[in-house]
Design a protein around this motif. Structure first.
Motif, short mmCIF file in Angstrom:
data_model
loop_
_atom_site.label_atom_id
_atom_site.label_comp_id
_atom_site.label_asym_id
_atom_site.label_seq_id
_atom_site.Cartn_x
_atom_site.Cartn_y
_atom_site.Cartn_z
N ASP A 56 -19.73 -64.43 14.91
CA ASP A 56 -18.93 -63.40 15.45
C ASP A 56 -18.65 -63.64 16.91
O ASP A 56 -19.48 -63.54 17.84
N ILE A 57 -17.22 -63.69 17.26
CA ILE A 57 -16.85 -64.09 18.59
C ILE A 57 -16.30 -63.04 19.31
O ILE A 57 -15.96 -62.95 20.43
N ASP A 58 -15.88 -61.66 18.52
CA ASP A 58 -15.62 -60.80 19.26
C ASP A 58 -16.37 -60.22 20.41
O ASP A 58 -17.61 -60.11 20.47
N GLY A 59 -15.68 -60.24 21.86
CA GLY A 59 -16.45 -59.92 22.84
C GLY A 59 -17.15 -61.02 23.66
O GLY A 59 -17.74 -60.83 24.72
N LYS A 60 -17.13 -62.18 22.96
CA LYS A 60 -18.06 -63.30 23.44
C LYS A 60 -17.14 -64.10 24.57
O LYS A 60 -15.99 -64.10 24.60
#
Length: 257
Positions: A56-60
């Motif tokens: 999960d890359i959301d917000g990373k």
């Protein structure tokens, strides 16, 4: 400056000259292929497929090493990541800025070598990624060391390069042209660009060893591809379907700090 340092500096200057000279032609090819923005590790990997390596890359926070026109980085930005792109070429970064504006995406762009990024803070990114760039990097140890430095503990480095064995083949005939074990780089001079392309040869074990020596642990090593030639879409740069169906064209590695 030592002789070794001078040699590395000359190699970097040659790489920059080639990438600057090739930038317009390279980006035009992207436009003509209508593959403006997307995850693209290379031949044998379907466009848009991260092979399950990113999570999960959301917000990373993610940093693309050798971003070129930042097509890959912009795809992650659209997926919710906060993206920085690093490239040695001012011309390539100009293309990246135009493309980011076109897609209304806000990404940071830095002109620097991936072997030396003093403007990037330690332990500041969750993900470092790269597609088909590291084979043009002479000092791969420094490149991996910098990637390790800028990643947070538990952060990932995910990258692809030409498969070392595939590039031992003659691009015209497909016959074995050089030994897998040679460390002599492949050199091609372009009169059109008045620049020399230098592609560095490394075995899989040399790449893995360099990663381990700077402190990474290897999570995944992939050699994606298909046995059916008809599943391949591109013949760009000597990547021919019949040949790719017999030998993996791309090596993808995921490593963790």
């Amino acid at each position: 400056m030592t002789e070794s340092e001078q040699s590395l500096e000359r190699a970097e200057q040659k790489a920059k000259q080639w990438w600057e000279s090739w930038s317009d032609t390279f980006q035009q090819a992207y436009d003509e292929a209508e593959t403006e923005v997307g995850i693209a590790f290379g031949p044998g990997v379907p466009n848009g497929d991260d092979l399950g390596l990113f999570g999960d890359i959301d917000g990373k926070r993610a940093i693309e090493l050798g971003c070129g026109g930042a097509q890959f980085g912009l795809a992650l930005s659209k997926a919710g990541a906060e993206v920085t792109g690093v490239d040695i070429s001012e011309n390539q970064l100009a293309h990246a800025r135009d493309l980011a504006d076109k897609h209304d995406e806000d990404i940071d762009l830095i002109e620097a070598s991936v072997t030396d990024m003093p403007m990037v803070s330690d332990a500041s990114y969750d993900l470092a990624f790269s597609a088909f760039a590291f084979q043009w990097v002479n000092d791969i140890q420094s490149c991996f060391s910098e990637a390790h430095r800028v990643l947070k503990s538990g952060g990932k480095l995910v990258f692809s390069v030409d498969h070392p064995f595939y590039r031992c083949l003659n691009p015209e005939t497909g016959e074995l042209a050089v030994s897998y074990f040679t460390d002599s780089p492949r050199r091609e001079y372009s009169e059109e660009f008045d620049a020399e392309m230098i592609v560095y040869r490394r075995t899989v074990s040399e790449i893995v060893t360099a990663l381990l020596e700077v402190g990474f642990s290897i999570e995944e090593l992939r050699e994606p591809g298909y046995e059916d030639p008809e599943k391949y879409e591109s013949e760009f740069g000597g990547f021919q379907p019949d040949r790719m169906a017999r030998i993996p064209p791309t090596l993808v590695i995921a490593a963790e700090k």
